[in-house]
Design a protein around this motif. Sequence first.
Motif, PDB file in Angstrom:
ATOM      1  N   ILE A 152      -5.337   3.096  31.373  1.00  0.00           N
ATOM      2  CA  ILE A 152      -6.265   4.203  31.616  1.00  0.00           C
ATOM      3  C   ILE A 152      -7.511   3.664  32.328  1.00  0.00           C
ATOM      4  CG2 ILE A 152      -7.627   6.026  30.521  1.00  0.00           C
ATOM      5  CD1 ILE A 152      -5.732   6.003  28.180  1.00  0.00           C
ATOM      6  N   PRO A 153      -7.954   4.314  33.413  1.00  0.00           N
ATOM      7  CA  PRO A 153      -9.142   3.833  34.147  1.00  0.00           C
ATOM      8  C   PRO A 153     -10.335   3.624  33.216  1.00  0.00           C
ATOM      9  CG  PRO A 153      -8.069   5.580  35.380  1.00  0.00           C
ATOM     10  CD  PRO A 153      -7.377   5.511  34.042  1.00  0.00           C
ATOM     11  N   ALA A 154     -10.885   2.424  33.239  1.00  0.00           N
ATOM     12  CA  ALA A 154     -11.908   2.033  32.263  1.00  0.00           C
ATOM     13  C   ALA A 154     -13.231   2.753  32.492  1.00  0.00           C
ATOM     14  CB  ALA A 154     -12.119   0.522  32.312  1.00  0.00           C
ATOM     15  N   LYS A 155     -13.687   2.807  33.732  1.00  0.00           N
ATOM     16  CA  LYS A 155     -15.041   3.311  34.001  1.00  0.00           C
ATOM     17  C   LYS A 155     -15.182   4.777  33.609  1.00  0.00           C
ATOM     18  CE  LYS A 155     -18.604   3.648  37.548  1.00  0.00           C
ATOM     19  NZ  LYS A 155     -18.974   3.393  38.974  1.00  0.00           N
ATOM     20  N   ILE A 156     -14.242   5.625  34.051  1.00  0.00           N
ATOM     21  CA  ILE A 156     -14.383   7.059  33.784  1.00  0.00           C
ATOM     22  C   ILE A 156     -14.200   7.356  32.297  1.00  0.00           C
ATOM     23  CG2 ILE A 156     -11.953   7.666  34.228  1.00  0.00           C
ATOM     24  CD1 ILE A 156     -13.093  10.203  35.658  1.00  0.00           C
ATOM     25  N   LEU A 157     -13.321   6.600  31.633  1.00  0.00           N
ATOM     26  CA  LEU A 157     -13.118   6.822  30.200  1.00  0.00           C
ATOM     27  C   LEU A 157     -14.366   6.440  29.409  1.00  0.00           C
ATOM     28  CD1 LEU A 157     -11.237   7.630  27.900  1.00  0.00           C
ATOM     29  CD2 LEU A 157     -10.362   5.287  27.867  1.00  0.00           C
ATOM     30  N   LEU A 158     -14.944   5.295  29.728  1.00  0.00           N
ATOM     31  CA  LEU A 158     -16.155   4.851  29.035  1.00  0.00           C
ATOM     32  C   LEU A 158     -17.311   5.824  29.249  1.00  0.00           C
ATOM     33  CD1 LEU A 158     -16.520   0.975  29.454  1.00  0.00           C
ATOM     34  CD2 LEU A 158     -16.590   2.257  27.316  1.00  0.00           C
ATOM     35  N   GLU A 159     -17.537   6.175  30.503  1.00  0.00           N
ATOM     36  CA  GLU A 159     -18.674   7.047  30.812  1.00  0.00           C
ATOM     37  C   GLU A 159     -18.508   8.431  30.178  1.00  0.00           C
ATOM     38  OE1 GLU A 159     -21.494   6.081  32.199  1.00  0.00           O
ATOM     39  OE2 GLU A 159     -20.609   4.083  32.244  1.00  0.00           O
ATOM     40  N   THR A 160     -17.279   8.920  30.112  1.00  0.00           N
ATOM     41  CA  THR A 160     -17.033  10.223  29.485  1.00  0.00           C
ATOM     42  C   THR A 160     -17.325  10.159  27.991  1.00  0.00           C
ATOM     43  OG1 THR A 160     -15.299  10.670  31.112  1.00  0.00           O
ATOM     44  CG2 THR A 160     -15.333  12.048  29.152  1.00  0.00           C
ATOM     45  N   LEU A 161     -16.823   9.120  27.338  1.00  0.00           N
ATOM     46  CA  LEU A 161     -17.020   8.991  25.896  1.00  0.00           C
ATOM     47  C   LEU A 161     -18.496   8.832  25.531  1.00  0.00           C
ATOM     48  CD1 LEU A 161     -13.996   6.723  24.904  1.00  0.00           C
ATOM     49  CD2 LEU A 161     -14.352   9.096  24.246  1.00  0.00           C
ATOM     50  N   LYS A 162     -19.267   8.184  26.400  1.00  0.00           N
ATOM     51  CA  LYS A 162     -20.693   8.008  26.131  1.00  0.00           C
ATOM     52  C   LYS A 162     -21.439   9.346  26.093  1.00  0.00           C
ATOM     53  CE  LYS A 162     -21.178   3.382  28.175  1.00  0.00           C
ATOM     54  NZ  LYS A 162     -21.690   2.615  29.349  1.00  0.00           N
ATOM     55  N   LYS A 163     -20.897  10.317  26.815  1.00  0.00           N
ATOM     56  CA  LYS A 163     -21.558  11.629  26.884  1.00  0.00           C
ATOM     57  C   LYS A 163     -21.126  12.560  25.747  1.00  0.00           C
ATOM     58  CE  LYS A 163     -23.625  10.831  30.888  1.00  0.00           C
ATOM     59  NZ  LYS A 163     -23.278   9.418  31.094  1.00  0.00           N
ATOM     60  N   PHE A 164     -20.075  12.181  25.008  1.00  0.00           N
ATOM     61  CA  PHE A 164     -19.597  13.030  23.913  1.00  0.00           C
ATOM     62  C   PHE A 164     -20.446  12.848  22.665  1.00  0.00           C
ATOM     63  CE2 PHE A 164     -14.865  13.156  25.356  1.00  0.00           C
ATOM     64  CZ  PHE A 164     -15.120  14.275  26.118  1.00  0.00           C
ATOM     65  N   PRO A 165     -20.714  13.929  21.938  1.00  0.00           N
ATOM     66  CA  PRO A 165     -21.236  13.763  20.574  1.00  0.00           C
ATOM     67  C   PRO A 165     -20.076  13.302  19.675  1.00  0.00           C
ATOM     68  CG  PRO A 165     -20.811  16.082  21.013  1.00  0.00           C
ATOM     69  CD  PRO A 165     -20.542  15.345  22.306  1.00  0.00           C
ATOM     70  N   GLU A 166     -20.388  12.877  18.473  1.00  0.00           N
ATOM     71  CA  GLU A 166     -19.335  12.468  17.530  1.00  0.00           C
ATOM     72  C   GLU A 166     -18.433  13.673  17.227  1.00  0.00           C
ATOM     73  OE1 GLU A 166     -16.800  11.474  14.597  1.00  0.00           O
ATOM     74  OE2 GLU A 166     -17.792  10.165  16.039  1.00  0.00           O
ATOM     75  N   GLN A 167     -17.134  13.488  17.514  1.00  0.00           N
ATOM     76  CA  GLN A 167     -16.180  14.566  17.290  1.00  0.00           C
ATOM     77  C   GLN A 167     -14.764  14.010  17.385  1.00  0.00           C
ATOM     78  OE1 GLN A 167     -15.825  17.367  20.663  1.00  0.00           O
ATOM     79  NE2 GLN A 167     -17.068  15.946  21.873  1.00  0.00           N
ATOM     80  N   PRO A 168     -13.790  14.674  16.791  1.00  0.00           N
ATOM     81  CA  PRO A 168     -12.410  14.240  16.998  1.00  0.00           C
ATOM     82  C   PRO A 168     -11.945  14.645  18.396  1.00  0.00           C
ATOM     83  CG  PRO A 168     -12.476  16.174  15.576  1.00  0.00           C
ATOM     84  CD  PRO A 168     -13.903  15.780  15.828  1.00  0.00           C
ATOM     85  N   ILE A 169     -11.263  13.761  19.069  1.00  0.00           N
ATOM     86  CA  ILE A 169     -10.701  14.078  20.385  1.00  0.00           C
ATOM     87  C   ILE A 169      -9.205  13.768  20.364  1.00  0.00           C
ATOM     88  CG2 ILE A 169     -12.850  13.713  21.663  1.00  0.00           C
ATOM     89  CD1 ILE A 169     -11.788  10.984  22.511  1.00  0.00           C
ATOM     90  N   THR A 170      -8.473  14.481  21.180  1.00  0.00           N
ATOM     91  CA  THR A 170      -7.024  14.278  21.270  1.00  0.00           C
ATOM     92  C   THR A 170      -6.681  13.722  22.647  1.00  0.00           C
ATOM     93  OG1 THR A 170      -6.610  16.140  19.784  1.00  0.00           O
ATOM     94  CG2 THR A 170      -4.768  15.370  21.115  1.00  0.00           C
TER      95      THR A 170
END
Length: 375
Positions: free
Chosen positions: A70-88
């Motif tokens: 999975i592309p590292a940069k877009i995954l990291l940057e997306t997760l940084k913007k999420f509040p704490e929550q379950p994701i699928t």
Amino acid sequence: MKFVVSSSELLYHLQAVSRVVSSKSTIPILENFLFELEEGKLTITASDLESTMVTSMNLDNTEGEGAIAIPAKILLETLKKFPEQPITLDIALDTRAISIVTDKGKFSVVGLNGDEFPEIPQIDEDKASRLQLPASLVLEGINKTLFATADDELRPVMNGILIEMSPENMTFVASDSHKLVRYQRTDANTEFSSSFILPKKPASFLKNVLVKEDGDINIEFDDKNAFFQMENHKLACRLVEGNYPSYNAVIPQDNPNKIIINRQDVVNTLGRVSLFSNQASNLVKLSIDGEDLMVSAQDIDFSISAYEKLSCQYDGEPIEIGFKSAFLAEILDNISSEEVVMELADPARAGIFLPLEKNGPEDELMLLMPMMINA
């Protein structure tokens, strides 16, 4: 395959291995994280070929098994913007389509074939050595020496930390030919005598991970690779090949002039006085006479100069010696004792810096080469 995970927990594990990912790699697969799901355990791998970091987490809600990059940069940057929550994460392995689904949205990205990700090198059992150490001890050894490693393309052995094991102690050594650090622990020893040179980059990876480790770390190595196994992380790295210089030979043994200084006072003074030193040389002069230590600097080209007097403990003959200010500050910043013993022989020989009070099983010695003082 499909799994549910806490966004913050996934981000924590990704950040632990993300430092290995190179943004300028010529091999596209190395700009990705390898996700492997098997029997409810998610394993995440990042590699730059020289070093590989692996982290794992147990999940409760999973479907299927498999591997995908999975592309590292877009995954990291997306997760940084999420509040704490379950994701699928819903991954179609045939099309390599990846969906990150939250309560409020869906984010889609395309991955790469996980089988293309480079494999972790295997240990050569015929040449393998193994030991177990407290994570805190390894962290302290890296902290004490990493700053003194070199960036020397002509002498790659200087670009890492020498780790020596023996029945008596364990020794961490680093040098850039201007400064040298030797950190020994008598409470860590092995039945065998061996050594390896840990490169600077994986040493810094370890430093960041070990801060959050409490238990022991299992280390195994052969003549080419080293493996560090922690509770939830594993680092595999290629070692620096070659023989480390005989560092004990450059440590002066007969140093009659011993000065006791307050570490923080000298660091603060250096911060002020060095501003007035020549920008090219960064030279500061230490003049020691009785209980006075004078730190001075000047830049003749700009007609600026400065000096400050400090108190010290010294009963030898007056002596003057020059050091590069930045290196001297680094040395003093990394000594654990507030009172430091500076051992000098003459202005042309290296200065030795030791903590005034030894900390139990620790034995630390730092050396700094002097600079010529212009008449």
